[in-house]
Motif scaffolding. Structure first.
Motif, PDB file in Angstrom:
ATOM      1  N   ALA A   1       0.825  -1.153  -0.066  1.00 13.55           N
ATOM      2  CA  ALA A   1      -0.126   0.006  -0.042  1.00 13.55           C
ATOM      3  C   ALA A   1       0.886   1.035   0.041  1.00 13.55           C
ATOM      4  O   ALA A   1       2.031   1.208   0.252  1.00 13.55           O
ATOM      5  CB  ALA A   1      -0.893   0.015   1.254  1.00 13.55           C
TER       6      ALA A   1
ATOM      7  N   TYR B   1       1.066   5.173   1.323  1.00 17.12           N
ATOM      8  CA  TYR B   1       1.118   5.771   2.703  1.00 17.12           C
ATOM      9  C   TYR B   1       1.518   7.561   2.697  1.00 17.12           C
ATOM     10  O   TYR B   1       2.322   7.793   1.858  1.00 17.12           O
ATOM     11  CB  TYR B   1       1.734   5.449   4.093  1.00 17.12           C
TER      12      TYR B   1
ATOM     13  N   ARG C   1      -3.688   6.132   3.989  1.00 17.40           N
ATOM     14  CA  ARG C   1      -3.469   5.050   3.152  1.00 17.40           C
ATOM     15  C   ARG C   1      -4.201   4.748   2.036  1.00 17.40           C
ATOM     16  O   ARG C   1      -5.396   5.121   2.151  1.00 17.40           O
ATOM     17  CB  ARG C   1      -3.633   3.618   4.295  1.00 17.40           C
TER      18      ARG C   1
ATOM     19  N   TRP D   1      -7.691   7.734  -1.419  1.00 18.94           N
ATOM     20  CA  TRP D   1      -6.903   7.799  -0.002  1.00 18.94           C
ATOM     21  C   TRP D   1      -7.768   7.817   1.360  1.00 18.94           C
ATOM     22  O   TRP D   1      -8.914   8.507   1.229  1.00 18.94           O
ATOM     23  CB  TRP D   1      -5.932   9.098   0.299  1.00 18.94           C
TER      24      TRP D   1
END
Length: 277
Positions: free
Chosen positions: A231, A233, A252, A259
């Motif tokens: 993922a 961030y 995330r 997001w």
């Protein structure tokens, strides 16, 4: 974070030892015209004009504008300062009814002991994981006490929650943190956004696969990294007047490409777990 040469030392001192030169945001009112209708009223005799609290931003800018020249120094030899204590009863009415039940007017007034002037220098609405109304703020104050016979600047930051009451938006909670000007220059990494991300999310949580260059917009820092879980961030920091960075939000990227606001606690979820092993 280590300082290696004279150029680095000069930049380091400029970052941490210089005060703010930002303009004040709380300049909405001509002071006497604002306070004259409330000159002889106690806090429980005041009905706050509804136009002051139409939006959350209005509520906070008007609240801090009213507090700008509020003074609770306990007496100065030069005579009156600003609007003295006249603004406090009006400002108290910006608090929600529930907050007023927790914080009496006397305790509210005492929380300003030693303050003679307040400038709002940063204000930014934040995403809230509980879908509430949450703001980051930073203020610069001029403070002094009778015993010391001198004034000095104080800097504070924190977070403010608001709720929508029938009469408008009201402040439901205030968190205020006093800033230091000596910890960061001598204990650097935990006050520097890039170092915080590398240590907490990299060393502690083993989450970082690739970190990208920091993006800056004024006092806002966005740090992006690709995680070992696949993922992406984004960790958001605000830079304070004393040069230190405060983490204010984490995102995330979900599978749908959007997001999502999250709340990781590296100290509890990663560091504590490492110590148990």
């Amino acid at each position: 974070m280590f300082v290696r040469n004279q150029k680095d030392i000069a930049a380091y001192h400029q970052k941490y030892f210089r005060p703010s030169c930002l303009s004040a945001l709380n300049l909405r009112f001509d002071t006497w015209e604002t306070f004259s209708p409330f000159y002889d009223k106690t806090h429980d005799q005041i009905l706050l004009p509804i136009e002051l609290t139409k939006t959350p931003e209005d509520t906070l800018l008007n609240y801090f504008s009213i507090l700008r020249e509020a003074e609770n120094l306990g007496g100065r030899s030069c005579g009156s300062v600003g609007q003295a204590r006249i603004p406090f009863p009006l400002a108290y009415n910006f608090l929600s009814k529930e907050y007023q039940r927790k914080l009496s007017y006397e305790d509210y007034l005492n929380s300003f002991a030693g303050v003679g002037h307040t400038s709002l220098i940063k204000l930014c609405r934040l995403p809230d994981i509980k879908q509430g109304i949450r703001f980051f703020y930073e203020i610069e104050t001029i403070e002094g006490f009778k015993e010391k016979r001198n004034e000095y600047f104080g800097y504070y930051y924190g977070f403010i929650q608001l709720i929508d009451e029938k009469e408008g938006y009201r402040i439901s909670d205030v968190q205020q943190i006093g800033k230091d000007f000596l910890c960061a220059p001598y204990h650097g990494w935990s006050h520097d956004a890039e170092s915080v991300v590398e240590v907490k999310y990299g060393n502690w949580c083993k989450l970082i696969q690739k970190i990208y260059p920091t993006t800056k917009n004024g006092y806002v820092k966005n740090i992006y990294f690709h995680g070992n879980d696949g993922a992406d961030y984004c960790i958001i920091f605000f830079t304070l007047t004393n040069g230190t960075d405060v983490e204010v939000a984490q995102f995330r990227k979900a599978r749908n490409g959007k997001w999502k606001l999250i709340k990781m606690k590296p100290e509890e979820e990663c560091l504590t777990e490492k110590r148990r092993r």
